[in-house]
Write an enzyme that holds these catalytic residues in place. Structure first.
Site, mmCIF file in Angstrom:
data_model
loop_
_atom_site.group_PDB
_atom_site.id
_atom_site.type_symbol
_atom_site.label_atom_id
_atom_site.label_comp_id
_atom_site.label_asym_id
_atom_site.label_seq_id
_atom_site.Cartn_x
_atom_site.Cartn_y
_atom_site.Cartn_z
ATOM 1 N N ARG A 116 0.835 -1.208 0.000
ATOM 2 C CA ARG A 116 0.000 0.000 0.000
ATOM 3 C C ARG A 116 0.866 1.253 0.000
ATOM 4 O O ARG A 116 1.991 1.258 0.461
ATOM 5 C CB ARG A 116 -0.880 0.019 1.262
ATOM 6 C CG ARG A 116 -2.119 -0.845 1.158
ATOM 7 C CD ARG A 116 -2.986 -0.667 2.376
ATOM 8 N NE ARG A 116 -3.784 0.544 2.318
ATOM 9 C CZ ARG A 116 -3.981 1.361 3.345
ATOM 10 N NH1 ARG A 116 -3.412 1.146 4.492
ATOM 11 N NH2 ARG A 116 -4.746 2.419 3.217
ATOM 12 N N LYS A 181 3.038 -9.149 11.049
ATOM 13 C CA LYS A 181 2.391 -9.160 9.731
ATOM 14 C C LYS A 181 2.770 -10.413 8.947
ATOM 15 O O LYS A 181 3.943 -10.719 8.762
ATOM 16 C CB LYS A 181 2.775 -7.908 8.946
ATOM 17 C CG LYS A 181 2.017 -7.759 7.631
ATOM 18 C CD LYS A 181 2.187 -6.366 7.068
ATOM 19 C CE LYS A 181 1.573 -6.223 5.697
ATOM 20 N NZ LYS A 181 1.660 -4.844 5.177
ATOM 21 N N ARG A 315 -2.298 3.377 19.603
ATOM 22 C CA ARG A 315 -1.972 4.619 20.288
ATOM 23 C C ARG A 315 -1.045 4.336 21.462
ATOM 24 O O ARG A 315 -1.321 3.430 22.264
ATOM 25 C CB ARG A 315 -3.257 5.288 20.802
ATOM 26 C CG ARG A 315 -2.988 6.644 21.438
ATOM 27 C CD ARG A 315 -4.259 7.384 21.672
ATOM 28 N NE ARG A 315 -5.012 6.830 22.777
ATOM 29 C CZ ARG A 315 -6.289 7.127 23.045
ATOM 30 N NH1 ARG A 315 -6.948 7.925 22.220
ATOM 31 N NH2 ARG A 315 -6.906 6.613 24.082
#
Length: 318
Positions: A116, A181, A315
């Site tokens: 991406r 991942k 976060r």
């Protein structure tokens, strides 16, 4: 001839130049010429006087009959490439000649594999799965809502069939295992905004990658061989393609809505604090699943916000 040579060398054992020449029906000089091409493909091999040549690591080359033996869905064309810049680019350039067709391409290596946002997808020879599938859709771009999430589910279901449990999904198009991942998805669309369009669905899946080959990857990663050893590369390729074709069938009839709950249950960030980064602003909130269009629902200080695009990151604790 190069594929034939690689087939003979794929066992990782020594083969003399004479034996290779006989097997290929060419001279030793012609064998040597083919061996030089291994350098171009970054395939490490050894040459030892009196013993011959061998690959540093055995490889399982992709094989069309082996892949198709696992595929039970409709597929019009399957192509296996030794080396390509990008399987997505390859299909995208051929899309207009294959309207209405389901056309899949696997590559042994990509020289310019893409993730991406223009990121590079590391694609060493014979190590992983680099797959692109061309599919046609009617109903224009709105018919594609949630498609990248549906593709993620297809990858997760394929992993389940291969005995890999606990695979998670990250919005909008990453597949995780063991907190790292495992695979990524890249969708590219061509055609009319409101009517017929074609989509190239790209999936990159880490299968067996060395630390050296992966040193340019800028995030935690995992490969299938470390989760379950002994998997056949062709079985993985066939199972992945079969689940992808099955999901396309379902998606074309019903869209993403039936999978909304399924996806949210496998979301690695469900009910977690995250930051959504975009060029315009950063949004902080708690992930509360996805809607029927596959958009992310985020509970923020301003209430429930719908996120249509952006980079998702956990976060940091305050």
């Amino acid at each position: 001839m190069l594929r034939k040579l690689l087939t003979h060398l794929s066992d990782g054992q020594f083969h003399s130049g004479e034996a290779l020449g006989e097997a290929l029906g060419v001279s030793r000089a012609a064998v040597w010429k083919q061996l030089k091409k291994l350098d171009e493909l970054d395939i490490p091999y050894s040459s030892v006087k009196g013993k011959g040549y061998r690959l540093h690591d055995p490889i399982e080359l992709l094989d069309q009959p082996a892949i198709m033996s696992t595929v039970s869905q409709r597929l019009d064309c399957l192509e296996l490439l030794l080396d390509v810049d990008s399987t997505n680019t390859y299909l995208f350039e051929r899309a207009s000649d294959h309207m209405g067709k389901r056309y899949a391409v696997f590559a042994e290596k990509q020289s310019s594999g893409r993730g991406r946002r223009g990121r590079q997808w590391i694609s060493p020879f014979g190590r992983n799965i680099y797959l692109s599938l061309l599919v046609s859709f009617s109903g224009g771009m709105s018919a594609l809502e949630g498609l990248s999430l549906a593709v993620g589910i297809a990858v997760e279901k394929a992993m389940g069939r291969l005995g890999i449990d606990g695979v998670g999904l990250k919005w909008p198009n990453d597949i995780y295992a063991d907190g790292r991942k495992l695979a990524g998805i890249l969708l590219e669309v061509t055609g009319e905004y409101s009517s017929h369009c074609q989509v190239v669905i790209g999936v990159g899946l880490n299968l067996s990658m060395s630390e050296g080959e992966a040193q340019e990857i800028d995030q935690p990663w995992v490969d299938l061989s470390s989760l379950r050893s002994g998997l056949s590369r062709n079985q993985v390729a066939g199972t992945l393609l079969d689940e992808l074709l099955s999901m396309v069938d379902t998606f074309q009839k019903e869209g993403f809505a039936p999978w909304q709950q399924y996806w949210s249950e496998r979301d690695i960030y469900h009910n977690k604090d995250v930051v959504i980064s975009s060029p315009i602003r950063d949004v902080e909130g708690v992930v509360k699943g996805v809607n029927r269009k596959g958009e992310l629902m985020l509970r923020t200080d301003r209430g429930m916000e719908i996120i249509t695009a952006g980079e998702l990151s956990v976060r940091p604790a305050h």
